[in-house]
Design a protein around this motif. Structure first.
Motif, PDB file in Angstrom:
ATOM      1  N   ASP A 227      80.452  31.855  -5.667  1.00 19.68           N
ATOM      2  CA  ASP A 227      79.830  33.169  -5.910  1.00 19.68           C
ATOM      3  C   ASP A 227      80.049  33.614  -7.350  1.00 19.68           C
ATOM      4  O   ASP A 227      79.145  34.153  -7.989  1.00 19.68           O
ATOM      5  N   ASP A 230      77.743  31.796  -9.512  1.00 23.14           N
ATOM      6  CA  ASP A 230      76.338  32.191  -9.334  1.00 23.14           C
ATOM      7  C   ASP A 230      76.063  33.605  -9.831  1.00 23.14           C
ATOM      8  O   ASP A 230      75.022  33.866 -10.423  1.00 23.14           O
ATOM      9  N   THR A 231      76.997  34.527  -9.566  1.00 25.04           N
ATOM     10  CA  THR A 231      76.699  35.944  -9.801  1.00 25.04           C
ATOM     11  C   THR A 231      77.679  36.639 -10.740  1.00 25.04           C
ATOM     12  O   THR A 231      77.449  37.783 -11.133  1.00 25.04           O
TER      13      THR A 231
END
Lengths: 324, 324
Positions: A227, A230-231
């Motif tokens: 995560d 990705d973010t």
């Protein structure tokens, strides 16, 4: 008793003898010790064997070599229990001392973690690690792969592959080599927002545990490294060490030299002794927060690939490692 | 900022509001707080709500009640992160202070662990705990069972049952009440031989971790409580606290009085500041090693029944608990 250094060697010799299924001689013991990273010649082994014989811990069978006695086995068991019980900081300090990587000559030892994966999962694991190494969530993209029987220093379980990643405690070793007094403080899980560290969610002090904090947090499966990649938001593993506030500038200098070797992963350097990301910092000290190397491996686990990791495992020449 | 006591109440009120799916009024907030063990009347809630409104953390919707604002939610999140990060010793010390069981009147609070099991596993779990309580591997055979909605103090997940067992930290509270200065030191896993403690195999200091050491060791599934019950040999969970050496005699006296209440489980009392079962003891102090209450629950897990346990959870009147 005698010198703890000698005691240590006696224990290691007894360990080798006890693991042999037949009597074993001094030369073979010396070879086996060499494999395990103990540099002790045949003559030195003979000297130590005489001490063990005198204490009744080993027994000589003519030219065949020695076996361990019942009281030797008991002594060994007690010593091994003691071994396990050392606070993890003791072992870490030994490895810190052995770290001697020089960013100018690009030679010398770094500390590595060892992770074991099934051979069949190896390609997938490497893909995930490659992706993970593109973010700023680990100390170095360099790894070394050990296959079964490929290297006498490392035991690789049958059907498996071992992957060495650079351990964040390497920083502690490198700073110490630069004359900066340093002390590993906490390992834990940290909340990231927009790729910045916000707060430790949980942490454990290196000095009060016999199990590596990073190993405990890996077991709890609470990371979301993928995560974060990705973010920018999620949870990664990190650890904090303290240096004297007056050494902050010199530390930044050392870190700058290391960039060239692909060694990074410093999340934050405190400029005062205020608590940092929720971790207490002693008066007059400053904290350095580093993303640990096993975040690469935590990402592999998040991707559903089983991995078994021993953080802060051993030292390895950094020039033996190559980029993912 | 204001008094931490008031801040604590403000946070709890915001937590109640944020968990409500519609605006909630002062009376309902007060009721909900009561359920959670906060004794704060409607009038006091109104007073605190005005502070929250002023800070922009809550918003009034006429007579319907209040909702939380975006900045209120952020404030709450930050506070909850801070909550989680307290070293476990802070929470333990609060519970130690609340322990007031009196072995003569047989009234007052002990500290309990809470374990959640599926309703369908309940009978089997109790059978195992009953068997486990026959050995000397836990502090008390008394438990209390909470069913869904049976007690406003305790949240029981749907389809489950909570079982409270006496926590070994109760000893620390009872010794403190007797005027003996005491400090929880280590929690860990201990090797037992012939029902005697031999050595900690691993341990974690209570003062350097935000996760309860006993919870960590339960997660690692390394106990063999059932073996210890069957053969006297195996691994159980235990913790160690330190008292001044001069208080050893008084401590033994207190422990004697507690026997009558079924409170036991002390494995060993040191008589010097030598390291005990592998755990360091400070100069002038003596260690007390106690088998933790959740060994009863570890036995249930060993029998293959899934359990989720929060060690050192809350205080409970010992007279509410009954023998397995």
């Amino acid at each position: 008793m005698t010198d703890p250094q000698i005691e240590r060697k006696l224990i290691e010799i007894m360990r080798v003898i006890s693991e042999s299924d037949k009597p074993i001689g001094a030369r073979n013991i010396a070879d086996e010790l060499q494999n395990r990273g103990y540099n002790l010649g045949e003559r030195a082994v003979r000297y130590h064997l005489r001490i063990l014989d005198e204490r009744g811990f080993t027994e000589k069978h003519g030219y065949n070599g020695r076996t361990i006695t019942t009281s030797g086995r008991k002594e060994l068991d007690d010593a091994l229990i003691g071994d396990r019980l050392d606070f993890v900081i003791t072992r870490i300090e030994e490895l810190i001392y052995k770290t001697d990587y020089d960013p100018f000559s690009k030679k010398g030892n770094v500390i590595v973690n060892l992770s074991t994966v099934d051979k069949d999962d190896f390609d997938n694991a490497i893909d995930v690690m490659k992706y993970a190494s593109s973010g700023d969530i680990s100390i170095s993209p360099n790894i070394k792969v050990f296959e079964e029987d490929s290297d006498p220093r490392i035991y690789v379980p049958p059907g498996c592959v071992n992957i060495a990643t650079v351990c964040s405690i390497t920083f502690d070793g490198l700073l110490l080599k630069s004359g900066i007094p340093i002390k590993p403080a906490y390992g834990g899980i940290i909340e990231m927002e927009h790729n910045d560290p916000v707060q430790f969610l949980d942490m454990i002090s290196y000095s009060g545990t016999s199990i590596d904090p990073v190993k405990i947090f890996m077991m709890r499966n609470e990371t979301s490294v993928l995560d974060v990649l990705d973010t920018g938001n999620g949870r990664i593993l990190a650890n904090m060490r303290n240096i004297p506030s007056s050494a902050v500038e010199k530390t930044k200098e050392v870190l700058k030299y290391l960039e060239d070797s692909g060694i990074g992963g410093v999340l934050s350097i405190g400029d005062s002794s205020d608590a940092m990301v929720g971790a207490p910092v002693e008066e007059g000290m400053a904290g350095i927060l580093v993303a640990v190397g096993v975040n690469l491996v935590a990402a592999v686990e998040e991707a559903g690939i089983p991995v078994d990791t021993s953080p802060v495992s051993m030292v390895l020449d950094y020039s033996e490692m190559s980029k993912l």
